[in-house]
Design an enzyme around this catalytic site. Structure first.
Site, short mmCIF file in Angstrom:
data_model
loop_
_atom_site.label_atom_id
_atom_site.label_comp_id
_atom_site.label_asym_id
_atom_site.label_seq_id
_atom_site.Cartn_x
_atom_site.Cartn_y
_atom_site.Cartn_z
N LYS A 292 1.11 -1.41 0.19
CA LYS A 292 0.24 0.34 0.17
C LYS A 292 1.27 1.10 0.13
CE LYS A 292 -1.77 -1.88 3.86
NZ LYS A 292 -3.30 -1.51 4.90
N THR B 160 -8.39 10.31 8.17
CA THR B 160 -8.34 8.65 7.46
C THR B 160 -8.02 7.22 8.40
OG1 THR B 160 -6.01 9.31 7.34
CG2 THR B 160 -6.61 10.44 5.94
N GLY C 10 -8.31 4.39 10.21
CA GLY C 10 -8.77 2.95 9.87
C GLY C 10 -9.34 2.85 8.38
N THR C 11 -7.90 3.21 6.96
CA THR C 11 -7.81 3.34 5.96
C THR C 11 -7.50 1.41 6.07
OG1 THR C 11 -7.14 5.11 6.45
CG2 THR C 11 -6.52 4.32 3.97
N GLY C 12 -6.56 1.01 6.56
CA GLY C 12 -5.85 -0.28 6.35
C GLY C 12 -7.15 -1.17 7.06
N CYS C 13 -7.50 -0.98 7.61
CA CYS C 13 -8.65 -2.26 8.08
C CYS C 13 -9.56 -2.40 6.85
CB CYS C 13 -9.41 -1.49 9.26
SG CYS C 13 -8.12 -1.58 10.56
#
Length: 266
Positions: free
Chosen positions: A174, A206, A208-211
């Site tokens: 990512k 932003t 919580g983007t990865g989850c």
């Protein structure tokens, strides 16, 4: 009435609702699947950071997993915060009991958006040896990539290659932590290197983007998408969620998991 596909998240709870189990369930609902949970840890967390974290006992984690899998079943699994080396091994042992046909999306969470540690310092080796070989899709960000691969050179291609050799079927590197006007995620697989680009949103909210991205990928895999298509659909979804992220509290607000519904005016 036909039931939706079933996706299980194995992760930590975020009391502020922006990341972790809470973000996973919101993303799963928004992307057309039924979300279920195995909670590995509880955090006291808000827009300013993580004020405390408590790992759940092994027997509670095993009981949650067996309760869901043995009765309801799963069509895909997503893992997030695993907290410690011992928890990594517990979760890996549970994942090995699933049929090989069940895809597993592994988000190797190590720090929060605010820089707070969510994985013990000695646990990344366990992630590499125990969980990476079980990953259908591994989704490290640029902070996690080197440590989970055991590569210190900063060479992204080498790190992705190392993780594929360690057993991951696909590695999505990512690029959200990069600079520039575009956010570029690069998917690596056997003989495949594919980039997914989106205009970078001018929005600091932003959390919580990865989850959210990993949960969306798992959702689309459960719905029958192939990996490349699932990543593309999830990238589109999370890009909209980031653009619609909103202020909450005094720090970094969450992405908006319901952006499609709000945008429709419903």
């Amino acid at each position: 009435m036909n039931r939706p596909p079933r996706v299980l998240t194995i992760a930590g709870s975020d009391s502020g609702g922006g990341a972790g189990i809470q973000a996973d369930l919101k993303a799963m609902l928004a992307n057309g699947v039924h979300g279920m949970t195995v909670i590995t840890a509880i955090t006291a967390q808000n827009s300013l950071g993580v004020q405390g974290a408590w790992e759940l006992p092994e027997e509670q984690v095993r009981a949650q997993f067996r309760s869901v899998v043995d009765d309801i079943g799963v069509d895909a699994v997503k893992t997030g915060m695993l907290a410690s080396a011992s928890m990594v091994r517990v979760v890996a042992s549970l994942l090995r009991t699933l049929p090989p046909s069940v895809p597993v999306v592994v988000d190797p969470v190590s720090v929060s958006k605010h820089g707070d540690a969510l994985l013990a310092a000695d646990a990344m080796d366990a992630v590499r040896t125990e969980v990476v070989p079980l990953a259908t899709v591994l989704t490290p960000n640029l902070t996690e990539l080197g440590p989970v691969a055991g590569v210190t050179s900063g060479d992204r291609e080498l790190a992705a290659k190392t993780l594929l050799e360690a057993g991951a079927s696909w590695v999505l590197v990512k690029g959200g932590h990069d600079s520039g006007t575009e956010s570029v995620d690069v998917l690596h697989g056997a003989g495949v290197r594919r980039a997914y680009s989106a205009v970078r949103a001018d929005n600091r909210h932003t959390h919580g983007t990865g989850c959210t991205l990993a949960s969306a990928i798992a959702s689309y895999l459960a719905r029958g998408y192939d990996v490349e298509s699932a990543v593309g659909a999830a990238k589109e979804y999370v890009t909209g969620a980031i653009q619609a992220g909103f202020a909450l509290g005094g720090g970094i607000g969450p992405v908006d998991h319901a952006w499609r519904f709000r945008g429709s005016g419903s």
